[in-house]
Motif scaffolding. Structure first.
Motif, PDB file in Angstrom:
ATOM      1  N   LEU A 271      22.637   0.513  -8.990  1.00 31.66           N
ATOM      2  CA  LEU A 271      21.838   1.356  -9.878  1.00 31.66           C
ATOM      3  C   LEU A 271      21.066   0.504 -10.882  1.00 31.66           C
ATOM      4  N   ILE A 272      21.734  -0.515 -11.429  1.00 33.01           N
ATOM      5  CA  ILE A 272      21.070  -1.408 -12.393  1.00 33.01           C
ATOM      6  C   ILE A 272      19.947  -2.189 -11.707  1.00 33.01           C
ATOM      7  N   ALA A 273      20.260  -2.762 -10.525  1.00 36.19           N
ATOM      8  CA  ALA A 273      19.264  -3.563  -9.806  1.00 36.19           C
ATOM      9  C   ALA A 273      18.067  -2.710  -9.404  1.00 36.19           C
ATOM     10  N   ARG A 274      18.334  -1.516  -8.885  1.00 39.75           N
ATOM     11  CA  ARG A 274      17.234  -0.671  -8.421  1.00 39.75           C
ATOM     12  C   ARG A 274      16.403  -0.130  -9.577  1.00 39.75           C
ATOM     13  N   THR A 275      17.048   0.121 -10.732  1.00 40.06           N
ATOM     14  CA  THR A 275      16.286   0.563 -11.906  1.00 40.06           C
ATOM     15  C   THR A 275      15.291  -0.515 -12.318  1.00 40.06           C
ATOM     16  N   GLY A 276      15.754  -1.768 -12.294  1.00 40.56           N
ATOM     17  CA  GLY A 276      14.845  -2.873 -12.611  1.00 40.56           C
ATOM     18  C   GLY A 276      13.683  -2.940 -11.639  1.00 40.56           C
ATOM     19  N   PHE A 277      13.967  -2.796 -10.351  1.00 42.91           N
ATOM     20  CA  PHE A 277      12.911  -2.826  -9.337  1.00 42.91           C
ATOM     21  C   PHE A 277      11.972  -1.626  -9.468  1.00 42.91           C
ATOM     22  N   ILE A 278      12.516  -0.465  -9.861  1.00 44.23           N
ATOM     23  CA  ILE A 278      11.690   0.736 -10.017  1.00 44.23           C
ATOM     24  C   ILE A 278      10.627   0.521 -11.091  1.00 44.23           C
ATOM     25  N   PHE A 279      11.037   0.038 -12.257  1.00 44.17           N
ATOM     26  CA  PHE A 279      10.075  -0.146 -13.348  1.00 44.17           C
ATOM     27  C   PHE A 279       9.113  -1.290 -13.064  1.00 44.17           C
ATOM     28  N   ALA A 280       9.616  -2.325 -12.385  1.00 42.28           N
ATOM     29  CA  ALA A 280       8.730  -3.426 -11.992  1.00 42.28           C
ATOM     30  C   ALA A 280       7.697  -2.932 -10.980  1.00 42.28           C
ATOM     31  N   GLY A 281       8.166  -2.129 -10.006  1.00 45.20           N
ATOM     32  CA  GLY A 281       7.255  -1.583  -9.000  1.00 45.20           C
ATOM     33  C   GLY A 281       6.222  -0.657  -9.610  1.00 45.20           C
ATOM     34  N   ALA A 282       6.669   0.192 -10.556  1.00 44.06           N
ATOM     35  CA  ALA A 282       5.741   1.115 -11.214  1.00 44.06           C
ATOM     36  C   ALA A 282       4.679   0.356 -12.006  1.00 44.06           C
ATOM     37  N   ALA A 283       5.097  -0.723 -12.670  1.00 43.40           N
ATOM     38  CA  ALA A 283       4.149  -1.535 -13.446  1.00 43.40           C
ATOM     39  C   ALA A 283       3.120  -2.185 -12.528  1.00 43.40           C
ATOM     40  N   LEU A 284       3.569  -2.689 -11.376  1.00 46.14           N
ATOM     41  CA  LEU A 284       2.652  -3.325 -10.423  1.00 46.14           C
ATOM     42  C   LEU A 284       1.656  -2.314  -9.855  1.00 46.14           C
ATOM     43  N   ILE A 285       2.164  -1.111  -9.531  1.00 42.20           N
ATOM     44  CA  ILE A 285       1.296  -0.086  -8.955  1.00 42.20           C
ATOM     45  C   ILE A 285       0.207   0.342  -9.938  1.00 42.20           C
ATOM     46  N   SER A 286       0.587   0.423 -11.226  1.00 36.62           N
ATOM     47  CA  SER A 286      -0.384   0.850 -12.236  1.00 36.62           C
ATOM     48  C   SER A 286      -1.480  -0.186 -12.457  1.00 36.62           C
ATOM     49  N   ILE A 287      -1.191  -1.448 -12.122  1.00 37.09           N
ATOM     50  CA  ILE A 287      -2.168  -2.527 -12.336  1.00 37.09           C
ATOM     51  C   ILE A 287      -2.916  -2.880 -11.055  1.00 37.09           C
ATOM     52  N   PHE A 288      -2.163  -2.960  -9.948  1.00 33.74           N
ATOM     53  CA  PHE A 288      -2.750  -3.393  -8.679  1.00 33.74           C
ATOM     54  C   PHE A 288      -2.542  -2.324  -7.605  1.00 33.74           C
ATOM     55  N   SER A 289      -3.596  -1.691  -7.156  1.00 34.98           N
ATOM     56  CA  SER A 289      -3.449  -0.678  -6.116  1.00 34.98           C
ATOM     57  C   SER A 289      -3.123  -1.291  -4.756  1.00 34.98           C
ATOM     58  N   TRP A 290      -3.423  -2.604  -4.593  1.00 36.69           N
ATOM     59  CA  TRP A 290      -3.135  -3.254  -3.311  1.00 36.69           C
ATOM     60  C   TRP A 290      -1.638  -3.398  -3.064  1.00 36.69           C
ATOM     61  N   VAL A 291      -0.821  -3.134  -4.107  1.00 38.53           N
ATOM     62  CA  VAL A 291       0.632  -3.215  -3.934  1.00 38.53           C
ATOM     63  C   VAL A 291       1.099  -2.245  -2.845  1.00 38.53           C
ATOM     64  N   PHE A 292       0.368  -1.131  -2.652  1.00 37.18           N
ATOM     65  CA  PHE A 292       0.734  -0.187  -1.593  1.00 37.18           C
ATOM     66  C   PHE A 292       0.674  -0.846  -0.225  1.00 37.18           C
ATOM     67  N   TYR A 293      -0.303  -1.737  -0.026  1.00 33.91           N
ATOM     68  CA  TYR A 293      -0.366  -2.485   1.230  1.00 33.91           C
ATOM     69  C   TYR A 293       0.896  -3.331   1.402  1.00 33.91           C
ATOM     70  N   LEU A 294       1.303  -3.999   0.309  1.00 32.75           N
ATOM     71  CA  LEU A 294       2.481  -4.864   0.347  1.00 32.75           C
ATOM     72  C   LEU A 294       3.742  -4.060   0.649  1.00 32.75           C
ATOM     73  N   PHE A 295       3.915  -2.931  -0.045  1.00 34.48           N
ATOM     74  CA  PHE A 295       5.087  -2.081   0.178  1.00 34.48           C
ATOM     75  C   PHE A 295       5.109  -1.564   1.621  1.00 34.48           C
ATOM     76  N   GLY A 296       3.948  -1.154   2.120  1.00 36.25           N
ATOM     77  CA  GLY A 296       3.868  -0.677   3.492  1.00 36.25           C
ATOM     78  C   GLY A 296       4.256  -1.749   4.491  1.00 36.25           C
ATOM     79  N   LEU A 297       3.781  -2.981   4.260  1.00 35.53           N
ATOM     80  CA  LEU A 297       4.109  -4.100   5.147  1.00 35.53           C
ATOM     81  C   LEU A 297       5.604  -4.394   5.119  1.00 35.53           C
ATOM     82  N   ILE A 298       6.215  -4.356   3.914  1.00 39.30           N
ATOM     83  CA  ILE A 298       7.663  -4.600   3.775  1.00 39.30           C
ATOM     84  C   ILE A 298       8.451  -3.599   4.609  1.00 39.30           C
ATOM     85  N   LEU A 299       8.062  -2.333   4.541  1.00 37.10           N
ATOM     86  CA  LEU A 299       8.787  -1.298   5.275  1.00 37.10           C
ATOM     87  C   LEU A 299       8.593  -1.435   6.784  1.00 37.10           C
TER      88      LEU A 299
END
Length: 397
Positions: free
Chosen positions: A113-141
Motif C-alpha cells: 500500500l505504501i509503495a503503490r501510493t508513492g507510485f500513484i502520486f508519482a504517476g499522476a504528477a508525470l501524467i499532468s506534465i507529460f501526456s506521452w507517459v500514456f505511451y510508456l504505461f501502455g508499452l509497460i503493460l
C-alpha cells in the motif's frame, strides 16, 4: 465528487489505516492459523466494504466514477491474487511457520500500500506534465502481458535471491525462527532471523508488482482518488483470502493467461488514449490522432468476462484438478520432512499415515498430466526423502 475534498481524502485514509490497525490487533498480533470459516467470514467482510464504498462513489460521484472504481478494483484484485502465488513461493522457500504467515502477509499488504501510493502520486504528477507517459504505461503493460505468457521462473522469488544472499553475507543471520521476532541472540550476538529476511523478500516483490499494477489502473482512470481507493481496497482482506483459497491457488492454472489478456487490453486502451491526446512531434506532426477510445463500461465488461471464463476454465480443467492432488501430496511430504527431531513418534506416524493415504490417491488418479506436474514440483525426490527419513527414524526406535 470528481474534485474530491480534503475532508473526504482524510476520512478515507483514516478509515483504511483503522482497518489495517484492527486487522493487526485483533487477528494477527496473536500468532495462529485461521480456520476456513474465519478466513471466509473476514474475506467477505472486506469485499463487502469495498463494494459499499464503490456504491457510495457511484451515488455521489456518478456512473462514470463508479464504473472506473469497480473496473479498477476488479483488475487490482485479480492482480493481487496473482501476487499471492509469489508470496506462497517465498514463504515456502523460507519455511515460514504456518501460524506466523499472517504477520508476513499483513506486512506485505502494508508495504504494498505504501509503495503503490508513492507510485500513484508519482504517476499522476508525470501524467499532468507529460501526456506521452500514456505511451510508456501502455508499452509497460503490453510487455508485461507478453512476459506473463512465458514459463514462470521461480528463482527470482525464491529465498536464495541476490538481496537475501547479500544480507546473509553482510549481517549476522540465524537459520532458525525465534517465534515471530525479527532479531534473536546467538552465542551472545544479535542476529537477523529468517522472519526479517522473508519480509525483505516480500517488500522487494511488492515494488516490482507496483510497476505493473499502477499503469494498469491508470489505464482505466486518471482520477487519483479512484486509483488510490481501488488499489487500497483491493489489498484489504488479501491476508484472509490467502488462507481461504490457499488450496485453490495452484488450480487457477489459466489465471496468468486471463491477466495477460486483461493487461494487453488495457495496454491497447492506453495507447489509443495516448494517440487521442497526442502532442509528440514525430507522431502525426504533434496533432491528435482520430482513433476510437474504449469506454470504461466496456473495459469493466471485458475484465469481468475474461476473469469469469479464466476461473471457470481453470476449475473445470482436468489439469487443474490434477494440480490440486499433486499439491496436497507435496504439502504433506513437505510437512513430514520438516518435522523437528523433538516431535513425538505418534505425531510423526500420524503425518506419515496421511502422506501414504494421499500418495495412494495420487497414484490411483488417471491423468496424463500427473507425471509432468509431479516433476515440476520435485515431488518424486521429496517423497523418496520422506520415505527414507521415516525408515531411518523407525530403525532408530
Amino acid at each position: 465528487m470528481s474534485e474530491v475534498s480534503g475532508l473526504v481524502w482524510g476520512l478515507t485514509i483514516v478509515g483504511i489505516v483503522g482497518l489495517l490497525a484492527f486487522d493487526f490487533f485483533f487477528h494477527v498480533r496473536k500468532a495462529h492459523v485461521p480456520t476456513l470459516a474465519e478466513a471466509a467470514r473476514w474475506s467477505a467482510f472486506y469485499v463487502g466494504i469495498a463494494i459499499v464504498f464503490g456504491i457510495g462513489v457511484l451515488v455521489l460521484g456518478g456512473s462514470q466514477m463508479g464504473s472506473e472504481y469497480f473496473a479498477g478494483y476488479v483488475t487490482e484484485k485479480a492482480l493481487s491474487v496473482d501476487n499471492l502465488f509469489v508470496f506462497l513461493i517465498i514463504m515456502a522457500s523460507f519455511r515460514v511457520p504456518r501460524e506466523d504467515q499472517q504477520k508476513v502477509l499483513l506486512f506485505g499488504i502494508v508495504f504494498a500500500l505504501i509503495a503503490r501510493t508513492g507510485f500513484i502520486f508519482a504517476g499522476a504528477a508525470l501524467i499532468s506534465i507529460f501526456s506521452w507517459v500514456f505511451y510508456l504505461f501502455g508499452l509497460i503493460l503490453l510487455v508485461t502481458a507478453v512476459n506473463m505468457l512465458k514459463p514462470e521462473d521461480e528463482d527470482a522469488s525464491a529465498a536464495d535471491n541476490f538481496v537475501i544472499r547479500t544480507a546473509k553475507k553482510v549481517f549476522h543471520t540465524s537459520e532458525h525462527y525465534d517465534g515471530d521476532r525479527l532479531f534473536t541472540t546467538i552465542d551472545g550476538k544479535r542476529a537477523l532471523t529468517p522472519m526479517l529476511l522473508v519480509m525483505v523478500a516480500i517488500g522487494g516483490t511488492d515494488i516490482l508488482f507496483a510497476l505493473d499494477s499502477i499503469p494498469a489502473i491508470f489505464g482505466l482512470t486518471q482520477n487519483v482518488f479512484i486509483v488510490f481507493t481501488a488499489t487500497a481496497f483491493s489489498l484489504m482482506g488479501l491476508r484472509q483470502l490467502f488462507f481461504l483459497i490457499d488450496g485453490l491457488l495452484d488450480r487457477l492454472i489459466y489465471l496468468s493467461y486471463g491477466l495477460a489478456a486483461i493487461l494487453g487490453f488495457i495496454g491497447v486502451k492506453l495507447v489509443l488514449h495516448a494517440l487521442h491526446e497526442n502532442n509528440v512531434p514525430f507522431i502525426n506532426g504533434g496533432e491528435h490522432v482520430g482513433v476510437v477510445e474504449i469506454s470504461t463500461s466496456l473495459s469493466l465488461s471485458v475484465i469481468i468476462g475474461v476473469l469469469t471464463v479464466t476461473v471457470i476454465a481453470s476449475l473445470l480443467s482436468p489439469k487443474g484438478r490434477m494440480q490440486n492432488t499433486v499439491n496436497k501430496t507435496h504439502a504433506l511430504a513437505t510437512a513430514y520432512v520438516g518435522l523437528d527431531s523433538s516431535v513425538d513418534a505418534e505425531e510423526r506416524q500420524r503425518v506419515y499415515t496421511e502422506l501414504l493415504a494421499q500418495e495412494q490417491v495420487l497414484e490411483g488418479t488417471e491423468s496424463r498430466h500427473r507425471e509432468s506436474l509431479a516433476e515440476e514440483k520435485g515431488l518424486p525426490e521429496l517423497l523418496e526423502r520422506a520415505h527414507r527419513e521415516h525408515a531411518e527414524t523407525a530403525g532408530r526406535a
